[in-house]
Design a protein around this motif. Structure first.
Motif, short mmCIF file in Angstrom:
data_model
loop_
_atom_site.label_atom_id
_atom_site.label_comp_id
_atom_site.label_asym_id
_atom_site.label_seq_id
_atom_site.Cartn_x
_atom_site.Cartn_y
_atom_site.Cartn_z
N UNK A 111 5.24 55.56 -16.12
CA UNK A 111 5.07 55.98 -17.50
C UNK A 111 3.65 55.70 -17.94
N UNK A 112 3.06 56.66 -18.65
CA UNK A 112 1.68 56.50 -19.09
C UNK A 112 1.48 57.21 -20.43
N UNK A 113 0.53 56.70 -21.19
CA UNK A 113 0.21 57.29 -22.49
C UNK A 113 -1.10 58.04 -22.39
N UNK A 114 -1.07 59.31 -22.75
CA UNK A 114 -2.27 60.13 -22.78
C UNK A 114 -2.89 60.02 -24.16
N UNK A 115 -4.10 59.38 -24.18
CA UNK A 115 -4.81 59.19 -25.45
C UNK A 115 -3.84 58.50 -26.40
N UNK A 116 -3.57 59.06 -27.56
CA UNK A 116 -2.56 58.53 -28.48
C UNK A 116 -1.54 59.61 -28.82
N UNK A 117 -1.41 60.58 -27.92
CA UNK A 117 -0.64 61.78 -28.25
C UNK A 117 0.71 61.89 -27.57
N UNK A 118 0.78 61.55 -26.27
CA UNK A 118 1.99 61.86 -25.51
C UNK A 118 2.34 60.74 -24.54
N UNK A 119 3.65 60.54 -24.37
CA UNK A 119 4.16 59.64 -23.34
C UNK A 119 4.54 60.49 -22.13
N UNK A 120 3.80 60.31 -21.04
CA UNK A 120 4.00 61.12 -19.85
C UNK A 120 4.74 60.34 -18.78
N UNK A 121 5.44 61.05 -17.91
CA UNK A 121 6.16 60.44 -16.79
C UNK A 121 5.74 61.15 -15.50
N UNK A 122 5.21 60.37 -14.57
CA UNK A 122 4.79 60.93 -13.28
C UNK A 122 5.77 60.49 -12.19
N UNK A 123 6.26 61.44 -11.41
CA UNK A 123 7.19 61.15 -10.32
C UNK A 123 6.46 61.31 -8.98
N UNK A 124 6.21 60.21 -8.26
CA UNK A 124 5.57 60.32 -6.94
C UNK A 124 6.42 61.09 -5.94
N UNK A 125 7.75 61.06 -6.10
CA UNK A 125 8.63 61.74 -5.15
C UNK A 125 8.44 63.24 -5.21
N UNK A 126 8.40 63.77 -6.43
CA UNK A 126 8.26 65.22 -6.58
C UNK A 126 6.82 65.64 -6.87
N UNK A 127 5.96 64.63 -7.08
CA UNK A 127 4.55 64.88 -7.41
C UNK A 127 4.42 65.80 -8.62
N UNK A 128 5.21 65.48 -9.62
CA UNK A 128 5.16 66.24 -10.87
C UNK A 128 4.93 65.29 -12.04
N UNK A 129 4.36 65.83 -13.10
CA UNK A 129 4.14 65.05 -14.31
C UNK A 129 4.69 65.84 -15.49
N UNK A 130 5.40 65.14 -16.39
CA UNK A 130 6.02 65.84 -17.52
C UNK A 130 5.83 65.06 -18.81
N UNK A 131 5.88 65.78 -19.90
CA UNK A 131 5.81 65.20 -21.22
C UNK A 131 7.22 64.79 -21.62
N UNK A 132 7.43 63.49 -21.91
CA UNK A 132 8.77 63.02 -22.29
C UNK A 132 9.17 63.50 -23.68
N UNK A 133 8.19 63.86 -24.49
CA UNK A 133 8.42 64.36 -25.86
C UNK A 133 9.26 63.40 -26.69
N UNK A 134 9.07 62.10 -26.45
CA UNK A 134 9.89 61.13 -27.17
C UNK A 134 9.34 60.85 -28.56
N UNK A 135 8.02 61.00 -28.76
CA UNK A 135 7.43 60.83 -30.08
C UNK A 135 6.33 61.85 -30.28
N UNK A 136 5.96 62.03 -31.54
CA UNK A 136 4.83 62.87 -31.86
C UNK A 136 3.54 62.08 -31.74
N UNK A 137 2.48 62.58 -32.30
CA UNK A 137 1.16 62.00 -32.12
C UNK A 137 1.00 60.63 -32.77
N UNK A 138 -0.11 60.00 -32.40
CA UNK A 138 -0.58 58.74 -32.98
C UNK A 138 0.34 57.56 -32.67
#
Length: 384
Positions: free
Chosen positions: A333-360
């Motif tokens: 799990x990683x935070x891009x700037x202050x905008x999005x909580x991203x999830x990276x999967x090494x197994x599938x080598x994909x990254x997705x926006x969890x969309x759990x919160x809005x900005x800031x």
């Protein structure tokens, strides 16, 4: 359950979800006393699962924020092959309810054993607080010695000594007083002070031998960690030992250079008990992991995320990315700037926006606990 031995009751209660334990406090006085005991808090903490604490403030983009924001606890339902992020609106810590936080800006700068260190900053404010969102307690630390008007960078870490078990806040001030916009030399002031919870005073540590990067250093194995900005330094990392209260250079990963890249962001984090360094370039994002703490040869380039990994997220390389937590299934799990909580999967080598919160929002790895601030007897503790 009343007929069970006390140690069995404590064992059962400590395995329940946090929200359930809070409800159990109101069942009877005996359960309240058991849950309020320090032994229960320590036992529960040893079993406390990985989660996130996010500071969400939708007003942050305004010139004059009207609200301080809310600490939101995000539970991680973590299984071996999948995970689920869950946010319960009831389990929030609304900082705007406390008059002392209103009409200011707050930044979480560290978390250890369920306690969170908050920095209140602004043109006329510079204060430090410790809070436990689960018990809804907070304390106000005395005003720091090294508050200065004008330009400055304030760097924090909150941790606990491995030997002394003393909780401390380390705070580093680096800047020019007065600021000299024409100077290209290092800041003229690089000083540090430390506060041991329960002592009611800041102590000066004097000059810091290294110029540091970032406003907060991750805590691991009794040490704070920062990236060193001195170009001539033999290592690019340094630590602060919470027991010895000393600064030392620390083994850093191999230097990575991408000639065609016009930018390079770096940050440190702790994932699944290991120190990690992330490097953001225009074309790729790299995660280095220190497999054996303190051993330079154990640095391993664990993840390389290329720009083309997701056409929908091609903007990921434009701003700093901060690691927050590693999960059992390998997801990061990683935070891009202050905008999005991203999830990276090494197994599938994909990254997705969890969309759990809005900005800031900002966030950090967090372990919920029932550790009571009243244990620091000389401190003034308030309940929200």
């Amino acid at each position: 359950m009343e007929d069970l031995p006390v140690h069995v009751m404590i064992d059962i209660l400590s395995r329940l979800p946090v929200k359930t334990i809070i409800h159990c406090k109101f069942v009877c006085k005996k359960w309240l006393d058991l849950i309020s005991d320090s032994y229960f808090a320590n036992l529960h903490l040893s079993r406390s699962p990985a989660s996130l604490m996010l500071h969400h403030n939708p007003d942050n983009g305004m010139r004059a924020p009207r609200k301080v924001g809310i600490l939101k606890w995000v539970e991680v339902k973590d299984e071996l092959d999948h995970h689920h992020l869950h946010h319960d609106p009831v389990m929030t810590f609304d900082l705007d309810l406390a008059p002392i936080f209103q009409h200011s800006q707050i930044l979480p700068v560290g978390s250890v054993n369920g306690l969170i260190c908050l920095w209140q900053y602004g043109p006329k404010s510079d204060n430090t607080y410790i809070c436990n969102p689960i018990t809804r307690e907070y304390m106000i630390l005395p005003r720091q010695q090294y508050y200065r008007e004008g330009y400055a960078m304030i760097i924090y870490c909150f941790g606990v000594g491995s030997l002394t078990q003393e909780y401390k806040v380390i705070r580093i001030f680096q800047g020019d007083i007065p600021p000299d916009p024409t100077s290209s030399s290092r800041p003229s002031i690089v000083e540090a002070e430390v506060y041991t919870l329960g002592t009611c005073q800041w102590r000066s540590l004097g000059h810091v031998p290294y110029l540091l990067n970032g406003w907060s250093g991750p805590f691991l194995n009794g040490n704070a960690h920062w990236i060193v900005l001195d170009r001539d330094s033999p290592e690019e990392l340094c630590t602060f030992d919470f027991d010895k209260e000393t600064f030392e250079l620390f083994p850093s990963p191999p230097v990575e250079i991408i000639e065609e890249s016009q930018m390079h962001f770096q940050s440190l984090a702790v994932l699944k008990g290991c120190l990690c360094q992330s490097d953001t370039f225009e074309s790729q994002f790299t995660i280095w992991v220190m497999k054996e703490y303190g051993i330079k040869e154990s640095w391993h380039r664990e993840v390389i995320i290329k720009e083309s990994i997701s056409p929908d997220l091609d903007w990921v390389m434009w701003e700093p990315v901060y690691l927050t937590e590693g999960l059992k299934d390998g997801t990061i799990l990683m935070i891009y700037y202050e905008d999005k909580l991203l999830a990276y999967s090494p197994k599938t080598r994909t990254i997705e926006d969890t969309k759990i919160f809005n900005r800031y929002f900002t966030g950090m790895g967090y372990r919920p606990s029932f550790l009571k601030l009243q244990k620091f007897e000389s401190e003034s503790v308030y309940v929200l």
